[in-house]
Enzyme design. Structure first.
Site, short mmCIF file in Angstrom:
data_model
loop_
_atom_site.label_atom_id
_atom_site.label_comp_id
_atom_site.label_asym_id
_atom_site.label_seq_id
_atom_site.Cartn_x
_atom_site.Cartn_y
_atom_site.Cartn_z
N TYR A 124 0.86 -1.07 0.00
CA TYR A 124 0.01 0.04 0.13
C TYR A 124 1.05 1.37 0.00
O TYR A 124 0.60 2.12 -0.73
CB TYR A 124 -0.91 0.05 1.38
CG TYR A 124 -1.71 1.23 1.23
CD1 TYR A 124 -2.79 1.56 0.38
CD2 TYR A 124 -1.70 2.07 2.55
CE1 TYR A 124 -3.40 2.85 0.37
CE2 TYR A 124 -2.45 3.27 2.70
CZ TYR A 124 -3.27 3.58 1.72
OH TYR A 124 -3.77 4.86 1.45
N ARG A 166 1.46 7.08 -6.66
CA ARG A 166 0.14 7.98 -6.73
C ARG A 166 0.60 9.29 -6.61
O ARG A 166 0.27 10.18 -7.31
CB ARG A 166 -0.89 7.30 -5.92
CG ARG A 166 -2.15 8.39 -5.94
CD ARG A 166 -3.24 7.86 -5.08
NE ARG A 166 -3.09 7.44 -3.87
CZ ARG A 166 -3.99 7.11 -3.10
NH1 ARG A 166 -5.19 6.83 -3.26
NH2 ARG A 166 -3.83 6.70 -1.63
N TYR A 194 -0.87 13.01 6.22
CA TYR A 194 -0.56 12.03 7.33
C TYR A 194 0.97 12.13 7.71
O TYR A 194 1.59 12.24 6.62
CB TYR A 194 -1.07 10.68 6.65
CG TYR A 194 -2.33 10.11 6.60
CD1 TYR A 194 -3.30 10.91 7.69
CD2 TYR A 194 -2.72 9.01 6.05
CE1 TYR A 194 -4.58 10.37 7.47
CE2 TYR A 194 -3.73 8.81 6.04
CZ TYR A 194 -4.94 9.28 6.76
OH TYR A 194 -6.41 8.81 6.97
N ARG A 250 -11.98 13.12 1.68
CA ARG A 250 -13.03 12.25 2.73
C ARG A 250 -14.51 12.04 2.09
O ARG A 250 -15.24 11.21 2.05
CB ARG A 250 -13.12 12.92 4.06
CG ARG A 250 -12.00 13.02 4.92
CD ARG A 250 -11.29 11.77 4.97
NE ARG A 250 -9.96 11.91 5.55
CZ ARG A 250 -9.16 10.86 5.96
NH1 ARG A 250 -9.58 9.54 5.91
NH2 ARG A 250 -7.97 11.06 6.72
N GLU A 290 -13.88 -1.09 6.45
CA GLU A 290 -14.18 0.05 5.86
C GLU A 290 -15.37 0.42 5.21
O GLU A 290 -15.69 -0.82 4.71
CB GLU A 290 -12.92 0.17 5.11
CG GLU A 290 -12.73 1.63 4.11
CD GLU A 290 -11.55 1.69 3.47
OE1 GLU A 290 -10.55 1.46 3.86
OE2 GLU A 290 -11.32 2.00 2.33
C1 3EB Z 1 -7.63 6.14 5.47
O1 3EB Z 1 -8.67 6.95 6.10
C2 3EB Z 1 -8.18 4.84 5.45
O2 3EB Z 1 -5.55 5.49 -0.06
O3 3EB Z 1 -7.15 5.99 -1.66
C3 3EB Z 1 -9.56 5.23 2.58
C4 3EB Z 1 -10.09 5.96 1.43
C5 3EB Z 1 -8.27 4.86 2.92
C6 3EB Z 1 -9.24 5.97 0.47
C7 3EB Z 1 -6.55 5.66 -0.39
C8 3EB Z 1 -7.19 4.93 1.81
C9 3EB Z 1 -7.50 5.52 0.72
O4 3EB Z 1 -6.70 6.50 5.62
C10 3EB Z 1 -7.83 4.11 4.29
#
Ligand code: 3EB
Length: 337
Positions: free
Chosen positions: A152, A159, A213, A226, A328
Site C-alpha cells: 500500500y 500515486r 498524514y 473524505r 471500511e
Molecule cells: C484512511 O482513512 C483509510 O489510499 O485512496 C480510505 C480511502 C483509505 C482511500 C486511499 C485509503 C484511501 O486512511 C484508508
C-alpha cells in the site's frame, strides 16, 4: 442558458444502479448506449458478453450474496474510447474510465501506480474533463511487503508522484474521493470518474487530511479527500476507524464499526453544510469491506440500523489498506436509473 443553469445541466446526468446479475442484465438493456462504466465484485470472473464500456472486475468475495454489479449510467448517450488498457466512456459532463495493469515482477507497484494515474491524467487533459471526482484503487497483497515497503505504501509513492505533477491546476476543486482495498489476485485495478465542472471536496474535522498524514504511515502520503459533492451526488471515500491520523481500537471489531460510523456521520455533516441532506435523500449505496468474514452479521446489523432507508448495501471480504484496520465503508448518494 445562464452559467448556473449550464453548470447544473452538466452535472445532473449521472446515475448509479447496483444489484446482482439479473439486475445488471436489465440495466444493460434499459440503458444501452448510456453506460459509463461497471464495477463487478466477486471471486469468480463475471461474464459480460457486450463490453461496450469500461468494465472492472474487483476480485473480492461477496459476503452473503453473489456477484455484485455497480453500474454507472448517464442520462445521455455516451462515447466510448479504448486507448490501450484504459477504456473510457464520456457524456457532456462526465468521463468514467478503468484500467488494469498487470504486475510482471519487473514493474513494481510504485511504478504501476504512477503509470496508471499518469494515463488517467493524460486522458482527462486530452478530453477536457479537468476535475477528478472519484477514484477506485484495488490490488492484491495490499498489506504484504513489496520490494522494501508495504505494498500500500509503495502504491502511495507512485500515486503521490503522479499527482504532484498535476497538483497545480487540476485540483482547485480538491483531490478526489477514493478507496483503496486488497483483492484476492490479479493486477492493479484503477477506476476514475472526472467532470467538466469542479465538485466540492469534503474533509472530516475528526481526521487529519490524508495528504497531511505523518511519515510513519509511509514516505509519501495518500492523496484523497473524505468525500466529494457534485451536482446532486455525494461520494464518500473509504471511511474507517481512524481518529486524527491514528487507527483507533486495533483488534476490536465492534468499536471499529462504531468509530467508522461516527466518521461517516461527520462527513455527512460536512455535506449538510453545503445543503446535501444524506439522511433525507433517496438512494444511498454502501460498499462495506471486512477483513474477516465472520464479522459480517454484526456489521450488517449496525449499518442497517444506522441507514434503514439505504437502497443497497454490499459486504465484501477484503484486506484494508492498514494492517490494523478491520472494516471500511464507502457510500454514494446518487439518483437511481
Ligand atoms: C484512511 O482513512 C483509510 O489510499 O485512496 C480510505 C480511502 C483509505 C482511500 C486511499 C485509503 C484511501 O486512511 C484508508
Amino acid at each position: 442558458m445562464n452559467q448556473t443553469a449550464m453548470m447544473k445541466k452538466s452535472v445532473d446526468s449521472l446515475r448509479l444502479s447496483c444489484g446482482t446479475r439479473q439486475h445488471f442484465e436489465r440495466v444493460l438493456v434499459a440503458c444501452a448506449g448510456r453506460i459509463l462504466g461497471v464495477l463487478a465484485f466477486g471471486s469468480v470472473e463475471p461474464q459480460c458478453s457486450n463490453r461496450q464500456f469500461p468494465f472492472l472486475w474487483v476480485q473480492q468475495s461477496v459476503l452473503g450474496g453473489e456477484t455484485w454489479f455497480e453500474v454507472w449510467v448517464s442520462t445521455q448517450r455516451v462515447t466510448v474510447s479504448p486507448v490501450g488498457s484504459l477504456v473510457c466512456a464520456q457524456d457532456d459532463g462526465f468521463i468514467f474510465g478503468g484500467l488494469v495493469l498487470a504486475e510482471d515482477g519487473r514493474d513494481n507497484l510504485e511504478f504501476l501506480a504512477h503509470q496508471g494515474y499518469s494515463a488517467i491524467f493524460d486522458k482527462m487533459d486530452r478530453e477536457g474533463y479537468p476535475y477528478l471526482l472519484r477514484v477506485w484503487n484495488y490490488f492484491p497483497g495490499i498489506n504484504d511487503t513489496g520490494r522494501e515497503l508495504e505494498r500500500y505504501r509503495e502504491f502511495n509513492v507512485g500515486r503521490h508522484e503522479a499527482f504532484s505533477h498535476k497538483i497545480d491546476r487540476a485540483f482547485e476543486g480538491g483531490v478526489p474521493a477514493a478507496c483503496a482495498l486488497g483483492t484476492e489476485d490479479g493486477g492493479l485495478v484503477l477506476g476514475f470518474l472526472a467532470s467538466r465542472v469542479p465538485g466540492i471536496s469534503l474533509e472530516n474535522p475528526r481526521q487529519t487530511r490524508a495528504y497531511d498524514y505523518p511519515e510513519n504511515f509511509g514516505p509519501k502520503s495518500p492523496v484523497f479527500s473524505r468525500g466529494m459533492l457534485v451536482g446532486n451526488a455525494l461520494f464518500i471515500s473509504g471511511t474507517a476507524s481512524i481518529l486524527g491520523s491514528e487507527t483507533v481500537y486495533p483488534g476490536d471489531m465492534a468499536r471499529q464499526v462504531d468509530e467508522m460510523l461516527i466518521n461517516l456521520r461527520a462527513v455527512i455533516k460536512q455535506a449538510a453544510t453545503y445543503g446535501f441532506d444524506a439522511y433525507g435523500a433517496e438512494g444511498g449505496c454502501f460498499n462495506v469491506y471486512l477483513r474477516y468474514a465472520e464479522d459480517y452479521p454484526m456489521v450488517r446489523d449496525k449499518l442497517s440500523a444506522e441507514f434503514p432507508a439505504a437502497d443497497c448495501r454490499v459486504y465484501l471480504q477484503a484486506d484494508i489498506c492498514r494492517a490494523d484496520l478491520l472494516v471500511e465503508v464507502e457510500a454514494f448518494w446518487i439518483e437511481g436509473i
